[in-house]
Design a protein around this motif. Sequence first.
Motif, PDB file in Angstrom:
ATOM      1  N   HIS A   4       0.834  -1.213   0.000  1.00 41.35           N
ATOM      2  CA  HIS A   4       0.000   0.000   0.000  1.00 41.35           C
ATOM      3  C   HIS A   4       0.866   1.260   0.000  1.00 41.35           C
ATOM      4  O   HIS A   4       0.624   2.207  -0.742  1.00 41.35           O
ATOM      5  CB  HIS A   4      -0.903   0.031   1.240  1.00 41.35           C
ATOM      6  CG  HIS A   4      -2.105  -0.858   1.150  1.00 41.35           C
ATOM      7  ND1 HIS A   4      -2.877  -1.170   2.245  1.00 41.35           N
ATOM      8  CD2 HIS A   4      -2.675  -1.499   0.107  1.00 41.35           C
ATOM      9  CE1 HIS A   4      -3.877  -1.954   1.879  1.00 41.35           C
ATOM     10  NE2 HIS A   4      -3.774  -2.174   0.585  1.00 41.35           N
ATOM     11  N   ARG A   5       1.890   1.252   0.847  1.00 38.56           N
ATOM     12  CA  ARG A   5       2.776   2.425   0.955  1.00 38.56           C
ATOM     13  C   ARG A   5       3.488   2.692  -0.374  1.00 38.56           C
ATOM     14  O   ARG A   5       3.616   3.838  -0.807  1.00 38.56           O
ATOM     15  CB  ARG A   5       3.808   2.163   2.059  1.00 38.56           C
ATOM     16  CG  ARG A   5       4.589   3.400   2.471  1.00 38.56           C
ATOM     17  CD  ARG A   5       5.712   3.019   3.444  1.00 38.56           C
ATOM     18  NE  ARG A   5       5.228   2.411   4.664  1.00 38.56           N
ATOM     19  CZ  ARG A   5       5.948   1.597   5.450  1.00 38.56           C
ATOM     20  NH1 ARG A   5       7.194   1.290   5.131  1.00 38.56           N
ATOM     21  NH2 ARG A   5       5.437   1.092   6.543  1.00 38.56           N
ATOM     22  N   ARG A  58       1.000   4.207  -2.973  1.00 41.84           N
ATOM     23  CA  ARG A  58       0.733   5.625  -2.696  1.00 41.84           C
ATOM     24  C   ARG A  58       1.968   6.463  -3.019  1.00 41.84           C
ATOM     25  O   ARG A  58       1.861   7.515  -3.652  1.00 41.84           O
ATOM     26  CB  ARG A  58       0.371   5.820  -1.216  1.00 41.84           C
ATOM     27  CG  ARG A  58      -0.979   5.279  -0.848  1.00 41.84           C
ATOM     28  CD  ARG A  58      -1.232   5.342   0.648  1.00 41.84           C
ATOM     29  NE  ARG A  58      -1.269   6.711   1.150  1.00 41.84           N
ATOM     30  CZ  ARG A  58      -1.548   7.024   2.415  1.00 41.84           C
ATOM     31  NH1 ARG A  58      -1.818   6.069   3.287  1.00 41.84           N
ATOM     32  NH2 ARG A  58      -1.579   8.278   2.791  1.00 41.84           N
ATOM     33  N   ARG A  84       2.161   9.216  -6.156  1.00 36.98           N
ATOM     34  CA  ARG A  84       2.392  10.623  -5.800  1.00 36.98           C
ATOM     35  C   ARG A  84       3.650  11.149  -6.495  1.00 36.98           C
ATOM     36  O   ARG A  84       3.675  12.255  -7.017  1.00 36.98           O
ATOM     37  CB  ARG A  84       2.514  10.739  -4.266  1.00 36.98           C
ATOM     38  CG  ARG A  84       2.663  12.150  -3.751  1.00 36.98           C
ATOM     39  CD  ARG A  84       1.453  13.039  -3.994  1.00 36.98           C
ATOM     40  NE  ARG A  84       0.288  12.638  -3.223  1.00 36.98           N
ATOM     41  CZ  ARG A  84      -0.932  13.154  -3.395  1.00 36.98           C
ATOM     42  NH1 ARG A  84      -1.144  14.091  -4.315  1.00 36.98           N
ATOM     43  NH2 ARG A  84      -1.944  12.731  -2.678  1.00 36.98           N
ATOM     44  N   ALA A 102      -3.634   9.824  -6.908  1.00 32.90           N
ATOM     45  CA  ALA A 102      -2.851   9.858  -5.661  1.00 32.90           C
ATOM     46  C   ALA A 102      -3.745  10.273  -4.484  1.00 32.90           C
ATOM     47  O   ALA A 102      -3.691   9.664  -3.409  1.00 32.90           O
ATOM     48  CB  ALA A 102      -1.667  10.822  -5.815  1.00 32.90           C
ATOM     49  N   ASP A 103      -4.595  11.282  -4.696  1.00 38.53           N
ATOM     50  CA  ASP A 103      -5.498  11.730  -3.625  1.00 38.53           C
ATOM     51  C   ASP A 103      -6.502  10.633  -3.258  1.00 38.53           C
ATOM     52  O   ASP A 103      -6.780  10.389  -2.081  1.00 38.53           O
ATOM     53  CB  ASP A 103      -6.257  13.003  -4.058  1.00 38.53           C
ATOM     54  CG  ASP A 103      -5.323  14.203  -4.187  1.00 38.53           C
ATOM     55  OD1 ASP A 103      -4.197  14.138  -3.648  1.00 38.53           O
ATOM     56  OD2 ASP A 103      -5.710  15.198  -4.838  1.00 38.53           O
ATOM     57  N   ASP A 138      -4.711   7.822  -1.349  1.00 41.19           N
ATOM     58  CA  ASP A 138      -4.395   8.217   0.035  1.00 41.19           C
ATOM     59  C   ASP A 138      -5.610   8.015   0.926  1.00 41.19           C
ATOM     60  O   ASP A 138      -5.535   7.396   1.988  1.00 41.19           O
ATOM     61  CB  ASP A 138      -3.978   9.703   0.093  1.00 41.19           C
ATOM     62  CG  ASP A 138      -2.528   9.907  -0.343  1.00 41.19           C
ATOM     63  OD1 ASP A 138      -1.817   8.906  -0.521  1.00 41.19           O
ATOM     64  OD2 ASP A 138      -2.126  11.075  -0.507  1.00 41.19           O
ATOM     65  N   GLU A 139      -6.733   8.519   0.464  1.00 36.86           N
ATOM     66  CA  GLU A 139      -7.949   8.445   1.272  1.00 36.86           C
ATOM     67  C   GLU A 139      -8.433   6.994   1.414  1.00 36.86           C
ATOM     68  O   GLU A 139      -8.744   6.527   2.509  1.00 36.86           O
ATOM     69  CB  GLU A 139      -9.023   9.295   0.601  1.00 36.86           C
ATOM     70  CG  GLU A 139     -10.070   9.785   1.564  1.00 36.86           C
ATOM     71  CD  GLU A 139     -11.101  10.638   0.846  1.00 36.86           C
ATOM     72  OE1 GLU A 139     -12.272  10.265   0.878  1.00 36.86           O
ATOM     73  OE2 GLU A 139     -10.698  11.654   0.239  1.00 36.86           O
ATOM     74  N   GLU A 141      -5.980   4.692   3.517  1.00 37.56           N
ATOM     75  CA  GLU A 141      -6.041   5.022   4.948  1.00 37.56           C
ATOM     76  C   GLU A 141      -7.312   4.442   5.577  1.00 37.56           C
ATOM     77  O   GLU A 141      -7.281   3.847   6.653  1.00 37.56           O
ATOM     78  CB  GLU A 141      -5.992   6.537   5.150  1.00 37.56           C
ATOM     79  CG  GLU A 141      -4.574   7.027   5.389  1.00 37.56           C
ATOM     80  CD  GLU A 141      -4.450   8.527   5.265  1.00 37.56           C
ATOM     81  OE1 GLU A 141      -5.374   9.234   5.692  1.00 37.56           O
ATOM     82  OE2 GLU A 141      -3.414   8.974   4.725  1.00 37.56           O
TER      83      GLU A 141
END
Length: 216
Positions: A15-16, A19, A23, A124-125, A128-129, A132
């Motif tokens: 996941h990291r 993201r 980005r 990317a946005d 992220d959401e 998380e």
Amino acid sequence: MAPKTPELLGFQITHRAMRGDVRRLARLATDLADGRQSATRARAAAIAGFVTALCHGIHHHHTMEDQVLWPVIERAAGAEVDLRDLSDDHSELDPLLAEINSQVTAFASGGDARALAVSLTRLADMLDEHIEEEERLLFPIITKYVSVADWKRVEDAVRKGGNIRVDLPRIEQYARPAELARLRRLAGPVLTVLLSLLRGGHRRRQLLVFGPLAEV
Ligand SMILES: [Fe+2]
């Protein structure tokens, strides 16, 4: 000793990496669109190769969540969790991934990077959401209710349709030293061998995509 609960570290680093790389590519595409960076044909082709591989990886990852992980969670903890919002996010991602694929192809054929920059920033946005939310909501449920055997099935399904050449070196790139040491202990010597085989090609491709001064 065999673990008693699912090991979520691999998923967390995947996941990291998703993201982080989306980005970085969004920033790169914005720089290209604004003229702060430029791309030779070879660099544009390398960017297109990486963006396409990443979009494929994201599509595969969330498809396996829908097809393999969701049924496992519903069986183990059906009453505890509502997966509808996360599923809706997944269906919103697919058209955006398809759009990015065609935009990066147009960019590699000599087009400008503006549309690609806008879409990658949006992706990317969204990621992220979404990620998380997914980790906040599901990781405690998986740890509490899902068996180690079921979790292994999920991880195997994710790994099987993935691209080891792209996925594995990025795990090494995004894991913190203590996390990488834990992954090496869990996976055994095969991980060290694979990483040493794949590391050089990954670094060369990343250098071409992001340039010598880029940071993770
Ligand atoms: Fe997801």
